[in-house]
Design a protein around this motif. Structure first.
Motif, mmCIF file in Angstrom:
data_model
loop_
_atom_site.group_PDB
_atom_site.id
_atom_site.type_symbol
_atom_site.label_atom_id
_atom_site.label_comp_id
_atom_site.label_asym_id
_atom_site.label_seq_id
_atom_site.Cartn_x
_atom_site.Cartn_y
_atom_site.Cartn_z
ATOM 1 N N SER A 198 0.923 -1.098 -0.137
ATOM 2 C CA SER A 198 -0.086 -0.038 -0.153
ATOM 3 C C SER A 198 0.823 1.255 0.034
ATOM 4 C CB SER A 198 -0.873 -0.033 1.197
ATOM 5 O OG SER A 198 -1.756 0.997 1.169
ATOM 6 N N GLN A 199 2.031 1.251 0.725
ATOM 7 C CA GLN A 199 2.948 2.484 0.709
ATOM 8 C C GLN A 199 3.574 2.438 -0.702
ATOM 9 O OE1 GLN A 199 6.552 2.314 3.083
ATOM 10 N NE2 GLN A 199 6.469 4.632 3.307
ATOM 11 N N HIS A 202 1.509 4.412 -2.827
ATOM 12 C CA HIS A 202 1.324 5.555 -2.447
ATOM 13 C C HIS A 202 2.403 6.287 -3.302
ATOM 14 C CE1 HIS A 202 1.923 9.247 -0.400
ATOM 15 N NE2 HIS A 202 2.891 9.051 0.002
ATOM 16 N N LYS A 205 1.910 6.518 -7.009
ATOM 17 C CA LYS A 205 1.083 7.497 -7.338
ATOM 18 C C LYS A 205 1.445 9.030 -7.264
ATOM 19 C CE LYS A 205 -3.420 9.755 -5.750
ATOM 20 N NZ LYS A 205 -4.293 9.774 -4.669
ATOM 21 N N THR A 206 2.495 9.165 -6.451
ATOM 22 C CA THR A 206 2.985 10.561 -6.033
ATOM 23 C C THR A 206 4.411 10.717 -6.810
ATOM 24 O OG1 THR A 206 3.876 9.652 -4.107
ATOM 25 C CG2 THR A 206 1.930 10.900 -3.834
ATOM 26 N N TYR A 238 -5.814 2.330 -8.080
ATOM 27 C CA TYR A 238 -5.221 2.807 -7.034
ATOM 28 C C TYR A 238 -5.530 4.494 -7.053
ATOM 29 C CZ TYR A 238 -2.591 3.994 -2.810
ATOM 30 O OH TYR A 238 -2.054 4.383 -1.633
ATOM 31 N N SER A 242 -7.495 5.849 -3.177
ATOM 32 C CA SER A 242 -6.265 5.476 -2.844
ATOM 33 C C SER A 242 -6.089 4.896 -1.369
ATOM 34 C CB SER A 242 -5.014 6.682 -2.935
ATOM 35 O OG SER A 242 -5.328 7.298 -4.180
ATOM 36 N N LYS A 243 -6.693 3.713 -1.117
ATOM 37 C CA LYS A 243 -6.657 2.927 0.085
ATOM 38 C C LYS A 243 -6.249 1.643 -0.200
ATOM 39 C CE LYS A 243 -8.637 6.662 2.339
ATOM 40 N NZ LYS A 243 -8.071 7.404 3.464
ATOM 41 N N LYS A 546 -0.199 13.991 7.779
ATOM 42 C CA LYS A 546 0.181 13.044 6.793
ATOM 43 C C LYS A 546 1.385 13.191 6.510
ATOM 44 C CE LYS A 546 -4.128 11.271 5.612
ATOM 45 N NZ LYS A 546 -4.188 9.952 5.789
ATOM 46 N N SER A 561 -0.180 3.890 5.604
ATOM 47 C CA SER A 561 0.573 3.671 4.361
ATOM 48 C C SER A 561 0.840 5.050 3.363
ATOM 49 C CB SER A 561 0.090 2.530 3.725
ATOM 50 O OG SER A 561 -1.031 2.538 3.072
ATOM 51 N N ASP A 562 -0.208 5.839 3.637
ATOM 52 C CA ASP A 562 -0.341 6.889 2.474
ATOM 53 C C ASP A 562 0.630 8.038 2.976
ATOM 54 O OD1 ASP A 562 -1.828 7.527 4.659
ATOM 55 O OD2 ASP A 562 -3.422 8.387 3.553
ATOM 56 N N ARG A 563 1.892 7.693 3.078
ATOM 57 C CA ARG A 563 2.855 8.795 3.681
ATOM 58 C C ARG A 563 4.216 8.286 3.319
ATOM 59 N NH1 ARG A 563 1.581 10.139 8.403
ATOM 60 N NH2 ARG A 563 -0.566 9.366 8.378
#
Length: 623
Positions: A198-199, A202, A205-206, A238, A242-243, A546, A561-563
């Motif tokens: 999941s990370q 992230h 995506k970024t 995703y 985004s989860k 965040k 995980s979104d960090r």
């Protein structure tokens, strides 16, 4: 009265009496089992269950139902309906029994008992009436109305097949994707592998990189661990939501999409529409397919779809499709080349005249890719995880050469490693669920496709390799299922009409004895107490900014995980500004009092025996 007795003696048939008695008996026992499980919370596997059964009423009900069934079927004179009802009742009773007694050997016994039902119910002369093909397409010039009728039947059969396949796929996604998503929402999915992937998404995506910090305790691309570019295929989904739950659901969707090439394979091998529909149902119920999702998302999720695609295009001799599906298969993971190599070697024997040149080229390319990726991993990462086969390597002779030496020098030792108690259960869950059909062939070339099963699942003593609840059986299980389909297609008609529905029933029972048990997450998630706990977890974690780095216990990692900076407490020696601790179970990894009673840490949130979040007040000074 005398006339009634004469008619009874005239029409009496002992076989039908036995069949109708079994129907009545199983149906009454089925209703009682469900009722007692709900009201008395007792299962059939306990002797105390017998005390809950009202014996007199039990016997009377069976007798009355038997009489009703006897009179009913004597009146309607429909043997096919009677047989299908027998199959339905006995399968439902067996399924209820195995979900209440989830033991692989008990399940095997129930499958063996069902063979008697299926041997009676699916006789060759009866199955011609059930076939959804309805001999469509064989119409002669016997009149316009007859041709139109057959075309209509053919269209109806195709539509029925598609409906069954869609329903099977949707149910698979709802169960597997739903239960694994609930694992995340219930904070039961650990960092390995849900949190780290999941990370990684992230970062994808970024930054469009496959970086993680929670996988190897420092910022590192996942490509240094496994060469898995196929993950980018899931990135658009995703990005929409985004989860971590998105990844869990998408894993189930991708595996369910294997239905599409599987249908083509069934058609290639001459299975009828009904047989194809039952085969698809068996695929969705095969414990390997859903069970492997319950240790959360993993790159192996692509193996069933891309292996089946590759096999389908190779069978069709479609060069463009074969090349594209081979590229997709190799992009799953570095060791996916092993599956490609085995498939291509097998195809060299199957299509000796027509495809040997293209198969040889693709085989060479797969071998070169495997060598390239293993060398690349040794340069940019820690190399291939060959330590998992240490039980097969003597001394310091090197993993691959050492394994070959062991097999050649001491095959008896190989048998001791393959036939352990745990692995025998795994064999029953994977091969037994397929009625051992992958081995029912005199063509030795087909056994080439069992090599990944032996290599990846049976030779190593690495526990996760021989568990259906981990992703390591996705690829080998798909090849076993393919072999089952191919071998089924070559059975004599009178055997095939029994074997195909029996395959679906066996997969259903093994599903009930294994993967179905994981649905207990639904009950845990919906309990009032746990809902309060999850609300507290959500509130506590929402207090962490965040953009802040976090060190967390394993089951909190997916939610955090979104960090950019995330470490798992158990594996790290790093310090971060925030620390999140799951207090639901006792742990020797930390003592929460060390944080509560230390002036260095500010308590952001604390709920005894649930969750605690702390802020390191000295972090910014020491960084």
């Amino acid at each position: 009265m005398m006339n009634t007795m004469k008619n009874f003696r005239k029409n009496f048939n002992l076989k039908h009496c036995v069949i109708r008695f079994i129907m009545a008996w199983c149906f009454v026992c089925l209703i009682e089992a469900v009722w007692i499980a709900v009201t008395a919370k007792k299962k059939m596997s306990t002797l105390s269950y017998v005390g809950e059964v009202p014996v007199a009423l039990h016997i009377l009900t069976i007798a009355v139902l038997f009489a009703v069934l006897y009179i009913l079927f004597e009146k309607i004179k429909n043997i096919r309906t009677e047989k299908m009802l027998l199959v339905l009742v006995t399968v439902l009773y067996a399924f209820t029994a195995v979900i209440q007694t989830p033991d692989v050997w008990f399940c095997t016994g129930m499958v063996l008992l069902l063979t008697f039902t299926f041997s009676y119910a699916f006789e060759s002369e009866a199955c011609t009436d059930i076939d959804m093909d309805n001999t469509a397409g064989t119409a002669t010039q016997a009149g316009t109305s007859q041709v139109n009728t057959q075309k209509k039947g053919e269209l109806s059969g195709r539509r029925g097949l598609h409906i069954i396949c869609i329903v099977s796929g949707v149910l698979f996604v709802l169960f597997t994707g739903g239960c694994t998503a609930l694992r995340v929402l219930a904070y039961e999915a650990p960092n390995f592998d849900c949190g780290l992937f999941s990370q990684m998404f992230h970062y994808m995506k970024t930054t469009f990189t496959m970086n993680t910090t929670s996988e190897r305790d420092h910022l590192l691309s996942h490509l240094c661990v496994h060469i898995s570019p196929d993950f980018y295929l899931l990135l658009p989904f995703y990005a929409l939501y985004s989860k971590a739950v998105t990844l869990q659901v998408m894993q189930a969707v991708v595996i369910a999409l294997g239905i599409v090439p599987l249908l083509g394979i069934c058609k290639n091998h001459g299975l009828t529409r009904m047989e194809s529909a039952l085969t698809v149902s068996a695929y969705c119920l095969y414990p390997v397919m859903s069970g492997g999702c319950f240790y959360d998302i993993h790159e192996n999720l692509f193996l069933p779809l891309f292996i089946l695609l590759f096999l389908y295009f190779l069978e069709k001799e479609n060069l463009k499709g074969s090349i594209i599906s081979l590229i997709l298969l190799l992009g799953v993971k570095e060791d996916a080349a092993v599956y490609a190599v085995c498939i291509l070697v097998y195809m060299l024997f199957v299509k000796k005249k027509t495809g040997w040149k293209r198969h040889s080229i693709m085989l060479a390319a797969s071998l070169l890719y495997f060598i390239f990726t293993t060398v690349l991993l040794s340069v940019i990462g820690d190399g291939v995880m060959t330590y998992r086969f240490d039980n097969m390597v003597y001394g310091d002779s090197g993993s691959m050469s050492g394994m070959i030496r062991t097999v050649l020098a001491d095959p008896a030792y190989l048998v001791t490693q393959v036939l352990t108690q745990e692995k025998l259960e795994f064999i029953m869950q994977t091969m037994g669920a397929l009625l051992f059909l992958p081995l029912v062939s005199k063509k030795w070339s087909r056994y080439i496709l069992t090599v990944p099963y032996i290599l990846f699942n049976l030779m190593s003593d690495y526990t996760y390799f021989h568990s259906i609840y981990f992703q390591y059986a996705f690829g080998s299980g798909t090849l076993l299922f393919y072999l089952a389909v191919v071998n089924l297609s070559e059975l004599r008609r009178e055997l095939r009409v029994r074997a195909v529905p029996m395959l679906a029933a066996a997969c259903l029972l093994f599903f009930g004895a294994t993967v179905y048990q994981r649905s207990s997450v639904i009950e845990r998630y919906n309990s009032a107490y746990n809902q309060e706990v999850y609300a507290n977890f959500n509130e506590a974690l929402s207090l962490i900014p965040k953009d802040a780095g976090v060190t967390a216990t394993t089951f909190l990692c997916p939610a955090l995980s979104d960090r950019d900076i995330l470490y798992e407490l158990y594996y790290t020696d790093k310090t971060t500004e925030y620390i999140a601790l799951d207090l639901r179970t006792g742990s020797t990894d930390f003592n929460v009092d060390d944080y509560l009673n230390n002036d260095r840490y500010e308590t952001i949130y604390y709920k005894a025996f649930q969750i605690a979040v702390f802020r390191d007040l000295q972090y910014n000074d020491e960084k």
